[in-house]
Design an enzyme around this catalytic site. Structure first.
Site, PDB file in Angstrom:
ATOM      1  N   CYS A 116       0.850  -1.123   0.069  1.00  0.00           N
ATOM      2  CA  CYS A 116      -0.056   0.140   0.081  1.00  0.00           C
ATOM      3  C   CYS A 116       0.765   1.339  -0.033  1.00  0.00           C
ATOM      4  O   CYS A 116       0.163   2.341  -0.164  1.00  0.00           O
ATOM      5  CB  CYS A 116      -1.092   0.031   1.018  1.00  0.00           C
ATOM      6  SG  CYS A 116      -2.092  -1.272   1.026  1.00  0.00           S
ATOM      7  N   HIS A 256      -3.388   7.344   2.488  1.00  0.00           N
ATOM      8  CA  HIS A 256      -3.819   6.032   1.952  1.00  0.00           C
ATOM      9  C   HIS A 256      -4.972   5.780   2.663  1.00  0.00           C
ATOM     10  O   HIS A 256      -5.220   5.786   3.901  1.00  0.00           O
ATOM     11  CB  HIS A 256      -2.685   4.880   2.376  1.00  0.00           C
ATOM     12  CG  HIS A 256      -3.267   3.656   2.083  1.00  0.00           C
ATOM     13  ND1 HIS A 256      -3.689   3.202   0.986  1.00  0.00           N
ATOM     14  CD2 HIS A 256      -3.219   2.483   2.754  1.00  0.00           C
ATOM     15  CE1 HIS A 256      -3.891   1.905   0.929  1.00  0.00           C
ATOM     16  NE2 HIS A 256      -3.663   1.473   1.978  1.00  0.00           N
ATOM     17  N   ASN A 286     -10.430   0.233  -0.201  1.00  0.00           N
ATOM     18  CA  ASN A 286      -8.883   0.393  -0.317  1.00  0.00           C
ATOM     19  C   ASN A 286      -8.399  -0.336  -1.703  1.00  0.00           C
ATOM     20  O   ASN A 286      -8.468  -1.364  -1.933  1.00  0.00           O
ATOM     21  CB  ASN A 286      -8.371  -0.455   0.917  1.00  0.00           C
ATOM     22  CG  ASN A 286      -6.737  -0.506   0.901  1.00  0.00           C
ATOM     23  OD1 ASN A 286      -6.057  -0.109  -0.026  1.00  0.00           O
ATOM     24  ND2 ASN A 286      -6.476  -1.112   2.012  1.00  0.00           N
TER      25      ASN A 286
END
Ligand code: UT7
Length: 333
Positions: A116, A256, A286
């Site tokens: 990520c 994020h 996500n």
């Protein structure tokens, strides 16, 4: 001598049309809209449908938009980096495939994998190529087709992830803007908490690995959550302190999008208010490498030259980091 910095001069993005809502997930696994919304902030995520569609298709769409906005052709790109955990193929690199699809004939291209945090690692890496003076147009793509590695019978992961991606063009500038600073970190001992068990060299694909569902995301949510909250908040505060930035100096935190509670904790630690946080987790979930470029893409019209942005991420590896970016242009739209 004036310092050459790498500035973002255009962004592009792509999200698939199909929306997987919490309501639909309620029929697939034992969950509820109320649980998902209160624990993660997610309402829906996008899923890339269609035979033969992969991460490169989303990346290529984002790059094409960026080229159009900047008014340049693909053969002007010197380097293209694709940050992804869901490459089209194990090899060659998805970056090679994107370059081929958009016609970036003069670019060299490679993939970068930092889960990520990939897009931030990618921006940092790309900025060094630009600062060296040797490369003038470097594209960083962050894209993932997470639906290709999600077990849609596992309620602890299938509610979180979605598909999508974005891209940023970096060019040299002598002005006081662009990537001003970055702090990147990793701790490989965190791999036990978040990984994909099979399909790599340690455990190649077999009937057994497929039967045991080892090609899907494995996540110990609570453990990852604790590390994410602490590290993303700390590294964001660290980059502010190092650059003598007060909360009032920050136009936006670009976090994020893994869990709204992690984002809130980071914003609190930095002392920034809701209006200073880019948040689209409710619509996309996500998207791993896609979250930060998708935020920049969606907020581009609100950004002004000179705005201070703090980009922050935490992900599998563990990997985490922050970038201090001074926005370099006023949007034409
Ligand atoms: O982007 C890469 C990095 N990843 C992250 O940053 C993710 C970090 N982790 C998280 O965001 C959160 O840990 C999750 C969203 C994954 C889970 O939230 P949580 O508040 O940590 O829940 P939990 O794992 O502690 O589970 C609480 C309860 C459990 O039930 P019991 O044992 O208390 O009876 C779970 O079984 O919630 C249950 N549960 C669910 N219930 C309804 C877990 N998933 C679900 C679900 N629907 N989808």
């Amino acid at each position: 001598m004036t310092k050459t910095r790498a500035a973002i001069t255009a962004v592009g993005g792509y999200v698939p049309e199909y929306k997987l809502t919490n309501k639909v997930l309620e029929d697939m696994v034992d969950t509820s809209d109320e649980w998902i919304t209160s624990r993660t902030g997610i309402k829906e995520r996008r899923i890339l449908k269609g035979e033969g569609q992969g991460t490169s298709d989303m990346g290529a769409a984002a790059v094409e938009e960026l080229l159009k906005k900047r008014g340049i052709t693909a053969d002007e790109i010197d380097l293209l980096i694709c940050c992804t955990v869901t490459p089209d193929l194990v090899f060659p690199a998805t970056a090679n495939i994107i370059s081929d699809k958009v016609g970036a004939k003069n670019a060299f291209s490679f993939d970068l994998m930092a889960a990520c945090s990939g897009f931030l690692y990618g921006l940092t890496t790309a900025s060094k190529y630009v600062e060296s003076g040797q490369y003038k147009k470097v594209v960083v793509v962050g894209a993932d087709k997470m639906s290709s590695i999600i077990d849609y019978t596992d309620r602890t992961t299938c509610i979180i992830f979605g598909d999508g991606g974005g891209a940023a063009l970096l060019e040299p500038t002598q002005e006081e803007c662009g990537i001003m600073d970055s702090i990147m970190k990793s701790d490989g001992s965190g791999r036990v908490h978040l990984h994909q068990k099979a399909g790599g060299s340690v455990k190649p694909a077999s009937h057994e690995t497929v039967d045991a569902k080892e090609h899907f995301v494995y996540q110990e949510g609570q453990a990852v959550f604790k590390f994410a909250v602490n590290n993303m908040a700390e590294v964001s505060a660290e980059i502010m302190e190092r650059n003598k930035l007060k909360s009032g100096d920050i136009r936006y935190l670009v976090p994020h999008q893994a869990n709204k509670r992690i984002i809130d904790a980071t914003a609190n630690r930095m002392g920034v208010g809701k209006e200073q946080v880019m948040l689209n987790i409710e619509r996309y979930g996500n998207t791993t490498n896609g979250t930060i470029p998708l935020c920049l893409w969606e907020w581009e019209n609100k950004l002004k030259k000179g705005d201070n942005l703090i980009l922050s991420a935490f992900g599998g590896g563990f990997t985490w980091g922050s970038i201090y970016l001074k926005w370099a242009y006023n949007s034409a739209n």
